[in-house]
Design a protein around this motif. Sequence first.
Motif, PDB file in Angstrom:
ATOM      1  N   ALA A 105      -4.285  32.310  34.575  1.00 26.07           N
ATOM      2  CA  ALA A 105      -3.328  32.085  33.492  1.00 26.07           C
ATOM      3  C   ALA A 105      -3.215  30.605  33.129  1.00 26.07           C
ATOM      4  CB  ALA A 105      -1.956  32.641  33.890  1.00 26.07           C
ATOM      5  N   ARG A 106      -3.289  29.733  34.143  1.00 28.25           N
ATOM      6  CA  ARG A 106      -3.149  28.302  33.849  1.00 28.25           C
ATOM      7  C   ARG A 106      -4.321  27.800  33.024  1.00 28.25           C
ATOM      8  NH1 ARG A 106       1.255  25.069  33.662  1.00 28.25           N
ATOM      9  NH2 ARG A 106       0.612  22.903  33.556  1.00 28.25           N
ATOM     10  N   LEU A 107      -5.510  28.201  33.386  1.00 21.60           N
ATOM     11  CA  LEU A 107      -6.699  27.781  32.649  1.00 21.60           C
ATOM     12  C   LEU A 107      -6.623  28.262  31.207  1.00 21.60           C
ATOM     13  CD1 LEU A 107      -9.507  26.484  32.601  1.00 21.60           C
ATOM     14  CD2 LEU A 107     -10.436  28.669  33.412  1.00 21.60           C
ATOM     15  N   ARG A 108      -6.225  29.491  31.013  1.00 24.35           N
ATOM     16  CA  ARG A 108      -6.093  30.029  29.664  1.00 24.35           C
ATOM     17  C   ARG A 108      -5.026  29.257  28.877  1.00 24.35           C
ATOM     18  NH1 ARG A 108      -8.604  35.318  29.660  1.00 24.35           N
ATOM     19  NH2 ARG A 108      -8.928  36.062  31.794  1.00 24.35           N
ATOM     20  N   ALA A 109      -3.914  28.948  29.541  1.00 19.10           N
ATOM     21  CA  ALA A 109      -2.838  28.218  28.866  1.00 19.10           C
ATOM     22  C   ALA A 109      -3.293  26.838  28.431  1.00 19.10           C
ATOM     23  CB  ALA A 109      -1.628  28.114  29.793  1.00 19.10           C
ATOM     24  N   GLU A 110      -4.039  26.155  29.292  1.00 17.89           N
ATOM     25  CA  GLU A 110      -4.533  24.825  28.937  1.00 17.89           C
ATOM     26  C   GLU A 110      -5.478  24.897  27.734  1.00 17.89           C
ATOM     27  OE1 GLU A 110      -6.175  23.554  32.617  1.00 17.89           O
ATOM     28  OE2 GLU A 110      -4.247  22.860  33.426  1.00 17.89           O
ATOM     29  N   ALA A 111      -6.306  25.937  27.684  1.00 20.57           N
ATOM     30  CA  ALA A 111      -7.215  26.111  26.553  1.00 20.57           C
ATOM     31  C   ALA A 111      -6.432  26.413  25.276  1.00 20.57           C
ATOM     32  CB  ALA A 111      -8.204  27.240  26.846  1.00 20.57           C
ATOM     33  N   ILE A 112      -5.380  27.195  25.391  1.00 22.89           N
ATOM     34  CA  ILE A 112      -4.564  27.529  24.226  1.00 22.89           C
ATOM     35  C   ILE A 112      -3.869  26.293  23.674  1.00 22.89           C
ATOM     36  CG2 ILE A 112      -2.448  28.716  23.532  1.00 22.89           C
ATOM     37  CD1 ILE A 112      -3.372  31.042  25.373  1.00 22.89           C
ATOM     38  N   VAL A 113      -3.272  25.488  24.549  1.00 21.30           N
ATOM     39  CA  VAL A 113      -2.568  24.288  24.103  1.00 21.30           C
ATOM     40  C   VAL A 113      -3.533  23.330  23.418  1.00 21.30           C
ATOM     41  CG1 VAL A 113      -1.332  22.230  24.881  1.00 21.30           C
ATOM     42  CG2 VAL A 113      -0.705  24.479  25.783  1.00 21.30           C
ATOM     43  N   ALA A 114      -4.713  23.145  24.001  1.00 22.74           N
ATOM     44  CA  ALA A 114      -5.703  22.265  23.384  1.00 22.74           C
ATOM     45  C   ALA A 114      -6.107  22.791  22.009  1.00 22.74           C
ATOM     46  CB  ALA A 114      -6.926  22.145  24.287  1.00 22.74           C
ATOM     47  N   SER A 115      -6.255  24.105  21.893  1.00 26.69           N
ATOM     48  CA  SER A 115      -6.641  24.704  20.614  1.00 26.69           C
ATOM     49  C   SER A 115      -5.527  24.566  19.582  1.00 26.69           C
ATOM     50  CB  SER A 115      -6.980  26.182  20.811  1.00 26.69           C
ATOM     51  OG  SER A 115      -8.071  26.344  21.690  1.00 26.69           O
ATOM     52  N   LEU A 116      -4.287  24.753  20.023  1.00 27.29           N
ATOM     53  CA  LEU A 116      -3.171  24.671  19.091  1.00 27.29           C
ATOM     54  C   LEU A 116      -2.979  23.258  18.557  1.00 27.29           C
ATOM     55  CD1 LEU A 116      -0.498  27.042  20.685  1.00 27.29           C
ATOM     56  CD2 LEU A 116      -2.125  27.515  18.850  1.00 27.29           C
ATOM     57  N   ASP A 117      -3.352  22.254  19.344  1.00 21.78           N
ATOM     58  CA  ASP A 117      -3.333  20.882  18.833  1.00 21.78           C
ATOM     59  C   ASP A 117      -4.158  20.788  17.549  1.00 21.78           C
ATOM     60  OD1 ASP A 117      -1.701  19.691  20.672  1.00 21.78           O
ATOM     61  OD2 ASP A 117      -3.304  18.843  21.885  1.00 21.78           O
ATOM     62  N   GLY A 118      -5.360  21.346  17.618  1.00 21.73           N
ATOM     63  CA  GLY A 118      -6.243  21.315  16.457  1.00 21.73           C
ATOM     64  C   GLY A 118      -5.723  22.163  15.315  1.00 21.73           C
ATOM     65  N   VAL A 119      -5.138  23.304  15.641  1.00 26.43           N
ATOM     66  CA  VAL A 119      -4.613  24.198  14.606  1.00 26.43           C
ATOM     67  C   VAL A 119      -3.505  23.514  13.818  1.00 26.43           C
ATOM     68  CG1 VAL A 119      -3.253  26.294  14.230  1.00 26.43           C
ATOM     69  CG2 VAL A 119      -5.255  26.364  15.722  1.00 26.43           C
TER      70      VAL A 119
END
Length: 218
Positions: free
Chosen positions: A164-178
């Motif tokens: 879950a942590r790895l997925r969350a970190e990927a989501i946050v990084a992606s949302l920065d770009g979004v």
Amino acid sequence: MSARRRVARKRSHQTPEGTAARQELLLRSAIAVVGRSGMRGLTHRAVDREAGMPEGTCSVYYRTRLALLTALSGFVAAALHADVRSLGASLPSPTGDDGIDLAIDATIQMLMRWSESPDLIVTMSELSLEAGRTPSLSEPIVAWRTNLTDIVENIVCRTEKSAARLRAEAIVASLDGVVLNGLLATSAAERPAYLRSMVTLVLRAIGDADLEDYGLSH
């Protein structure tokens, strides 16, 4: 109170009374300067002009550029952090698709509020880059990003997926770009639909991905 209202610029022909009020006006003005002119445009003189204060006022409170950047990092992070805390408090307790959908909606609403304050988002992006060159600026930025990642991890945990942590970190990084791309590539009228589709896609795609397919450990 949303980040937009906390940092909205309030012009006045009178200098605010009290140190805290003056510092807040200076930092709001610094956000407006960075949003318009980038980090290169951030000078004590530019902040004074934006705030409508006598020249030299900003340097009285923030003697060096580093002092101004440090205060600005803390101010911006605090504004965004309050929205992150509010998001965490609004998360539904039930698991399953209903709870996940409500959590996604809450995330979308938060990012939509942020998109209504483009200067704030641009300033945070600029400060994040600056923190890479000046580590002393990173503490408040890292703190709010960690808290946001914690919230997203809580959402991912509701899917009962691994890592879950790895997925969350990927989501946050992606949302920065979004969020940033939403400001650059869409009009104000188009932005809500863009954010809704992109946030839903990012959260669902990363949340549902089989990490073994990518050689990532659980």
